[in-house]
Design a protein around this motif. Sequence first.
Motif, PDB file in Angstrom:
ATOM      1  N   ASP A 122       5.772   5.581   6.957  1.00  0.00           N
ATOM      2  CA  ASP A 122       6.500   4.931   5.877  1.00  0.00           C
ATOM      3  C   ASP A 122       5.771   3.637   5.549  1.00  0.00           C
ATOM      4  N   ASP A 123       5.871   3.208   4.282  1.00  0.00           N
ATOM      5  CA  ASP A 123       5.299   1.914   3.927  1.00  0.00           C
ATOM      6  C   ASP A 123       6.006   0.836   4.730  1.00  0.00           C
ATOM      7  N   GLU A 124       5.245  -0.125   5.207  1.00  0.00           N
ATOM      8  CA  GLU A 124       5.800  -1.272   5.933  1.00  0.00           C
ATOM      9  C   GLU A 124       6.221  -2.284   4.873  1.00  0.00           C
ATOM     10  N   GLU A 125       7.500  -2.616   4.809  1.00  0.00           N
ATOM     11  CA  GLU A 125       7.998  -3.539   3.787  1.00  0.00           C
ATOM     12  C   GLU A 125       8.313  -4.888   4.416  1.00  0.00           C
ATOM     13  N   VAL A 126       7.649  -5.935   3.890  1.00  0.00           N
ATOM     14  CA  VAL A 126       7.797  -7.288   4.415  1.00  0.00           C
ATOM     15  C   VAL A 126       7.917  -8.259   3.242  1.00  0.00           C
ATOM     16  N   THR A 127       8.256  -9.511   3.551  1.00  0.00           N
ATOM     17  CA  THR A 127       8.218 -10.565   2.537  1.00  0.00           C
ATOM     18  C   THR A 127       7.130 -11.555   2.919  1.00  0.00           C
ATOM     19  N   THR A 178     -10.994  -0.704   6.174  1.00  0.00           N
ATOM     20  CA  THR A 178     -11.170  -1.412   4.913  1.00  0.00           C
ATOM     21  C   THR A 178      -9.817  -1.793   4.328  1.00  0.00           C
ATOM     22  N   PHE A 179      -9.836  -2.824   3.481  1.00  0.00           N
ATOM     23  CA  PHE A 179      -8.649  -3.264   2.756  1.00  0.00           C
ATOM     24  C   PHE A 179      -8.766  -2.852   1.296  1.00  0.00           C
ATOM     25  N   SER A 180      -7.638  -2.484   0.710  1.00  0.00           N
ATOM     26  CA  SER A 180      -7.569  -2.259  -0.732  1.00  0.00           C
ATOM     27  C   SER A 180      -6.143  -2.569  -1.181  1.00  0.00           C
ATOM     28  N   GLY A 181      -5.902  -2.462  -2.468  1.00  0.00           N
ATOM     29  CA  GLY A 181      -4.582  -2.743  -3.014  1.00  0.00           C
ATOM     30  C   GLY A 181      -4.582  -4.016  -3.826  1.00  0.00           C
ATOM     31  N   THR A 182      -3.387  -4.470  -4.183  1.00  0.00           N
ATOM     32  CA  THR A 182      -3.252  -5.653  -5.035  1.00  0.00           C
ATOM     33  C   THR A 182      -3.118  -6.951  -4.253  1.00  0.00           C
ATOM     34  N   LEU A 190      -0.858  -3.902   0.230  1.00  0.00           N
ATOM     35  CA  LEU A 190      -2.061  -3.930   1.038  1.00  0.00           C
ATOM     36  C   LEU A 190      -2.204  -2.553   1.664  1.00  0.00           C
ATOM     37  N   SER A 191      -3.336  -1.905   1.427  1.00  0.00           N
ATOM     38  CA  SER A 191      -3.635  -0.621   2.063  1.00  0.00           C
ATOM     39  C   SER A 191      -4.776  -0.837   3.042  1.00  0.00           C
ATOM     40  N   ILE A 192      -4.577  -0.351   4.269  1.00  0.00           N
ATOM     41  CA  ILE A 192      -5.620  -0.433   5.281  1.00  0.00           C
ATOM     42  C   ILE A 192      -6.017   0.995   5.616  1.00  0.00           C
ATOM     43  N   THR A 219      -8.053  14.475   9.657  1.00  0.00           N
ATOM     44  CA  THR A 219      -7.516  14.722   8.319  1.00  0.00           C
ATOM     45  C   THR A 219      -7.086  13.404   7.684  1.00  0.00           C
ATOM     46  N   GLU A 220      -6.512  13.463   6.514  1.00  0.00           N
ATOM     47  CA  GLU A 220      -6.015  12.269   5.832  1.00  0.00           C
ATOM     48  C   GLU A 220      -4.712  11.754   6.445  1.00  0.00           C
ATOM     49  N   LEU A 221      -4.069  12.568   7.295  1.00  0.00           N
ATOM     50  CA  LEU A 221      -2.808  12.155   7.915  1.00  0.00           C
ATOM     51  C   LEU A 221      -3.029  10.948   8.816  1.00  0.00           C
ATOM     52  N   LEU A 222      -2.229   9.909   8.616  1.00  0.00           N
ATOM     53  CA  LEU A 222      -2.247   8.689   9.422  1.00  0.00           C
ATOM     54  C   LEU A 222      -3.588   7.956   9.373  1.00  0.00           C
ATOM     55  N   LYS A 223      -4.328   8.151   8.297  1.00  0.00           N
ATOM     56  CA  LYS A 223      -5.604   7.464   8.105  1.00  0.00           C
ATOM     57  C   LYS A 223      -5.418   6.143   7.362  1.00  0.00           C
ATOM     58  N   THR A 224      -4.371   6.057   6.527  1.00  0.00           N
ATOM     59  CA  THR A 224      -4.113   4.859   5.730  1.00  0.00           C
ATOM     60  C   THR A 224      -2.693   4.376   5.969  1.00  0.00           C
ATOM     61  N   ALA A 225      -2.545   3.064   6.105  1.00  0.00           N
ATOM     62  CA  ALA A 225      -1.228   2.435   6.227  1.00  0.00           C
ATOM     63  C   ALA A 225      -1.060   1.465   5.070  1.00  0.00           C
ATOM     64  N   ASN A 226       0.140   1.436   4.499  1.00  0.00           N
ATOM     65  CA  ASN A 226       0.447   0.555   3.373  1.00  0.00           C
ATOM     66  C   ASN A 226       1.469  -0.496   3.777  1.00  0.00           C
ATOM     67  N   VAL A 227       1.211  -1.732   3.357  1.00  0.00           N
ATOM     68  CA  VAL A 227       2.144  -2.830   3.573  1.00  0.00           C
ATOM     69  C   VAL A 227       2.542  -3.343   2.193  1.00  0.00           C
ATOM     70  N   ILE A 228       3.847  -3.291   1.904  1.00  0.00           N
ATOM     71  CA  ILE A 228       4.376  -3.825   0.642  1.00  0.00           C
ATOM     72  C   ILE A 228       4.856  -5.248   0.927  1.00  0.00           C
ATOM     73  N   ILE A 229       4.251  -6.227   0.262  1.00  0.00           N
ATOM     74  CA  ILE A 229       4.587  -7.628   0.461  1.00  0.00           C
ATOM     75  C   ILE A 229       5.427  -8.095  -0.709  1.00  0.00           C
ATOM     76  N   THR A 230       6.694  -8.392  -0.437  1.00  0.00           N
ATOM     77  CA  THR A 230       7.612  -8.836  -1.489  1.00  0.00           C
ATOM     78  C   THR A 230       7.417 -10.325  -1.743  1.00  0.00           C
TER      79      THR A 230
END
Length: 173
Positions: free
Chosen positions: A51-56, A81-85, A137-139, A159-170
């Motif tokens: 699941d996306d990690e949701e933080v502030t 690597t880092f990607s995202g906004t 933030l995608s790692i 595989t692509e499973l569990l290769k990328t983690a997303n952090v949503i920063i509020t």
Amino acid sequence: MKNIYNLFLTALLVAGLIGCEDYDLADQDIELEELPGYVAFDAPGEEAYLDDEEVTEEDGSVALRIEVPTGSLSDVNVTYTFSGTAVFGTDFTVEGASASGGSTTIVIDKAEFNDTDGVDIDITLLTDGVADGDKTLSITLESAQNTDGLSFAVGRGGTELLKTANVIITDID
């Protein structure tokens, strides 16, 4: 590899309990294949998705765990690597990393052979004082190699499973 060997030893024990006659796997058309070692983000339980990690911005930090569930006989260096906004240095930092990403080492505990070895990527969240909306933030895990020179696949089973983690920063501004 720990889990593979444990499974193999369990199968041998069960086969031994069922009967004591010679049992040739080749005669039974059974082929054993060693699965490739891999590193992946740790998901709760036996989940194959994160699941996306949701933080502030004001939460301070968040840790994402990388594991080597198949085991290794020596420490494993993992690059990511880092990607995202989200902007490195403005919205977040990771010690020892740069704007493009970084690396970390999974230190193998040889005394605890049956435990899954892992390491956390500790992300420090920054409050920028600007109302600029939520950021992502995608790692992504890029490569892994142990100190013996053995390469590991990234993502569950390569595989692509569990290769990328997303952090949503509020945004709190």
